[in-house]
Design an enzyme around this catalytic site. Structure first.
Site, PDB file in Angstrom:
ATOM      1  N   HIS A  18       1.033  -1.189  -0.362  1.00 47.14           N
ATOM      2  CA  HIS A  18       0.225  -0.371   0.379  1.00 47.14           C
ATOM      3  C   HIS A  18       1.351   1.401   0.197  1.00 47.14           C
ATOM      4  O   HIS A  18       0.858   2.541  -0.418  1.00 47.14           O
ATOM      5  CB  HIS A  18      -0.407   0.155   0.960  1.00 47.14           C
ATOM      6  CG  HIS A  18      -1.956  -0.755   1.377  1.00 47.14           C
ATOM      7  ND1 HIS A  18      -2.026  -1.368   2.333  1.00 47.14           N
ATOM      8  CD2 HIS A  18      -2.532  -1.153   0.346  1.00 47.14           C
ATOM      9  CE1 HIS A  18      -2.827  -2.889   2.277  1.00 47.14           C
ATOM     10  NE2 HIS A  18      -3.849  -1.925   0.634  1.00 47.14           N
ATOM     11  N   LYS A  42     -18.313  -5.091   6.896  1.00 45.85           N
ATOM     12  CA  LYS A  42     -17.329  -6.121   6.211  1.00 45.85           C
ATOM     13  C   LYS A  42     -17.017  -5.648   7.607  1.00 45.85           C
ATOM     14  O   LYS A  42     -16.211  -4.532   8.019  1.00 45.85           O
ATOM     15  CB  LYS A  42     -16.235  -5.141   5.461  1.00 45.85           C
ATOM     16  CG  LYS A  42     -15.795  -6.398   4.520  1.00 45.85           C
ATOM     17  CD  LYS A  42     -14.897  -5.641   3.449  1.00 45.85           C
ATOM     18  CE  LYS A  42     -13.624  -6.254   3.524  1.00 45.85           C
ATOM     19  NZ  LYS A  42     -12.731  -5.983   3.098  1.00 45.85           N
ATOM     20  N   ARG A  91      -1.958  -6.521  -8.448  1.00 45.31           N
ATOM     21  CA  ARG A  91      -0.817  -7.487  -8.110  1.00 45.31           C
ATOM     22  C   ARG A  91      -0.514  -8.301  -8.588  1.00 45.31           C
ATOM     23  O   ARG A  91       0.657  -8.872  -9.234  1.00 45.31           O
ATOM     24  CB  ARG A  91      -0.827  -8.077  -6.568  1.00 45.31           C
ATOM     25  CG  ARG A  91       0.072  -7.780  -5.857  1.00 45.31           C
ATOM     26  CD  ARG A  91      -1.660  -7.106  -4.141  1.00 45.31           C
ATOM     27  NE  ARG A  91      -2.759  -7.093  -4.577  1.00 45.31           N
ATOM     28  CZ  ARG A  91      -3.434  -7.583  -3.324  1.00 45.31           C
ATOM     29  NH1 ARG A  91      -3.209  -7.283  -2.202  1.00 45.31           N
ATOM     30  NH2 ARG A  91      -4.861  -6.849  -3.449  1.00 45.31           N
ATOM     31  N   SER A 129      -3.072  -7.810   2.812  1.00 40.23           N
ATOM     32  CA  SER A 129      -3.400  -7.329   4.060  1.00 40.23           C
ATOM     33  C   SER A 129      -3.750  -8.737   4.721  1.00 40.23           C
ATOM     34  O   SER A 129      -3.343  -9.098   5.887  1.00 40.23           O
ATOM     35  CB  SER A 129      -4.328  -6.740   4.314  1.00 40.23           C
ATOM     36  OG  SER A 129      -4.309  -4.868   3.741  1.00 40.23           O
TER      37      SER A 129
HETATM   38  P1  ADP Z   1      -5.936  -5.807   0.048  1.00 38.42           P
HETATM   39  O1  ADP Z   1      -4.497  -5.541   0.385  1.00 38.42           O
HETATM   40  O2  ADP Z   1      -6.453  -6.799   1.286  1.00 38.42           O
HETATM   41  O3  ADP Z   1      -5.805  -6.691  -1.335  1.00 38.42           O
HETATM   42  P2  ADP Z   1      -7.070  -3.418   0.501  1.00 38.42           P
HETATM   43  O4  ADP Z   1      -8.717  -3.364  -0.330  1.00 38.42           O
HETATM   44  O5  ADP Z   1      -6.555  -2.411   1.534  1.00 38.42           O
HETATM   45  O6  ADP Z   1      -6.666  -4.617   0.787  1.00 38.42           O
HETATM   46  O7  ADP Z   1      -6.198  -2.827  -1.341  1.00 38.42           O
HETATM   47  C1  ADP Z   1      -6.163  -1.283  -1.679  1.00 38.42           C
HETATM   48  C2  ADP Z   1      -5.896  -0.838  -2.603  1.00 38.42           C
HETATM   49  O8  ADP Z   1      -4.457  -1.137  -2.878  1.00 38.42           O
HETATM   50  C3  ADP Z   1      -6.318  -2.348  -3.777  1.00 38.42           C
HETATM   51  O9  ADP Z   1      -6.214  -0.990  -5.466  1.00 38.42           O
HETATM   52  C4  ADP Z   1      -5.035  -3.296  -3.849  1.00 38.42           C
HETATM   53  O10 ADP Z   1      -5.287  -3.747  -5.245  1.00 38.42           O
HETATM   54  C5  ADP Z   1      -3.704  -2.339  -3.876  1.00 38.42           C
HETATM   55  N1  ADP Z   1      -2.935  -3.044  -2.917  1.00 38.42           N
HETATM   56  C6  ADP Z   1      -2.805  -3.624  -1.806  1.00 38.42           C
HETATM   57  N2  ADP Z   1      -1.853  -4.655  -1.940  1.00 38.42           N
HETATM   58  C7  ADP Z   1      -0.734  -4.427  -2.771  1.00 38.42           C
HETATM   59  C8  ADP Z   1      -0.004  -4.748  -3.489  1.00 38.42           C
HETATM   60  N3  ADP Z   1       1.060  -5.449  -2.519  1.00 38.42           N
HETATM   61  N4  ADP Z   1       1.359  -3.642  -4.469  1.00 38.42           N
HETATM   62  C9  ADP Z   1       0.174  -2.749  -4.855  1.00 38.42           C
HETATM   63  N5  ADP Z   1      -1.474  -3.289  -5.172  1.00 38.42           N
HETATM   64  C10 ADP Z   1      -1.269  -3.549  -4.095  1.00 38.42           C
END
Ligand code: ADP
Length: 165
Positions: A18, A42, A91, A129
Site C-alpha cells: 500500500h 465488513k 498485483r 493485508s
Molecule cells: P488488500 O490489500 O487486502 O487487497 P485493500 O482494499 O486494502 O486490500 O487494497 C487497496 C488497494 O491497494 C487495492 O487497489 C489493491 O489492489 C492495492 N494493493 C494492495 N496490496 C498491494 C500490493 N502489494 N501491490 C500493489 N497494490 C496493492
C-alpha cells in the site's frame, strides 16, 4: 488545473505494498487522498480509527497526501471531492478481474470518474493485508511486509486477537 487523485482501500492493515502505491502515486499527481473505506457490513480486524491512524502515521512525511474516509459509493465520494481520478493497485491477474469489473461499474455510475491502475512493485507483489494477518497470527516475521513504524502496532493487535482480545 490541479491533478488530484483518490487511492481507496480497506487497509486492514496497511502493508508496504500500500505504502509503495501511495508514494509512487503522490509523485505523479499534485494531491493524493488516501481514502479508508468505512464499511459497516465488513468485519475488519483493525477498527476504522486504527486504520485511519496507521495511514496518517506513514503519510506524515508526504506533504501532498492526506487521509480521509468514505462510506457508500466511491464515485459519489470522488465527485463530492471534485476528484476525477481513482488509483487502484494491481498485483496479479486475480486482482485484475475484480478491479476491471469495479472500474466498469464505476464508469457506468459516473462517466466523469476515471480509474487508473498502478502496477505493483515486484518486491511487494506477494503482499496483501490478509497475508500479513495470516503470517502474524502464526507468529511469523512480518517486518518485511509492513512499514517499520507500524510493525509493533500490527503485531500487538494480532497477538491480542489470538489471545481472545
Ligand atoms: P488488500 O490489500 O487486502 O487487497 P485493500 O482494499 O486494502 O486490500 O487494497 C487497496 C488497494 O491497494 C487495492 O487497489 C489493491 O489492489 C492495492 N494493493 C494492495 N496490496 C498491494 C500490493 N502489494 N501491490 C500493489 N497494490 C496493492
Amino acid at each position: 488545473m490541479t491533478r488530484k487523485a483518490i487511492y481507496p482501500g480497506s487497509f486492514d492493515p496497511v502493508t508496504l505494498g500500500h505504502f509503495d502505491i501511495i508514494k509512487r502515486s503522490s509523485e505523479v499527481v499534485d494531491h493524493l487522498t488516501v481514502a479508508v473505506l468505512d464499511n459497516p457490513r465488513k468485519i475488519e480486524l483493525f477498527s476504522f480509527q486504527e486504520r485511519f491512524d496507521m495511514l496518517k502515521k506513514i503519510t506524515a512525511g508526504l506533504p501532498n497526501v492526506d487521509v480521509d474516509f468514505f462510506k457508500g459509493l466511491l464515485v459519489d465520494y470522488a465527485s463530492a471531492k471534485n476528484t476525477r481520478v481513482i488509483i487502484k493497485g494491481l498485483r496479479a491477474i486475480s486482482d485484475f478481474e475484480f478491479e476491471f469489473q469495479m472500474a466498469l461499474v464505476n464508469q457506468r455510475l459516473d462517466p466523469k470518474i476515471e480509474t487508473l491502475f498502478m502496477m505493483t512493485n515486484s518486491e511487494y507483489a506477494h503482499l496483501s493485508s490478509s497475508i500479513v494477518k495470516e503470517v502474524a497470527s502464526l507468529d511469523g516475521d512480518i517486518s518485511h511486509m509492513v512499514p517499520p513504524e507500524l510493525h509493533e502496532i500490527i503485531v500487538n493487535k494480532i497477538k491480542a486477537k489470538n489471545n481472545g482480545g
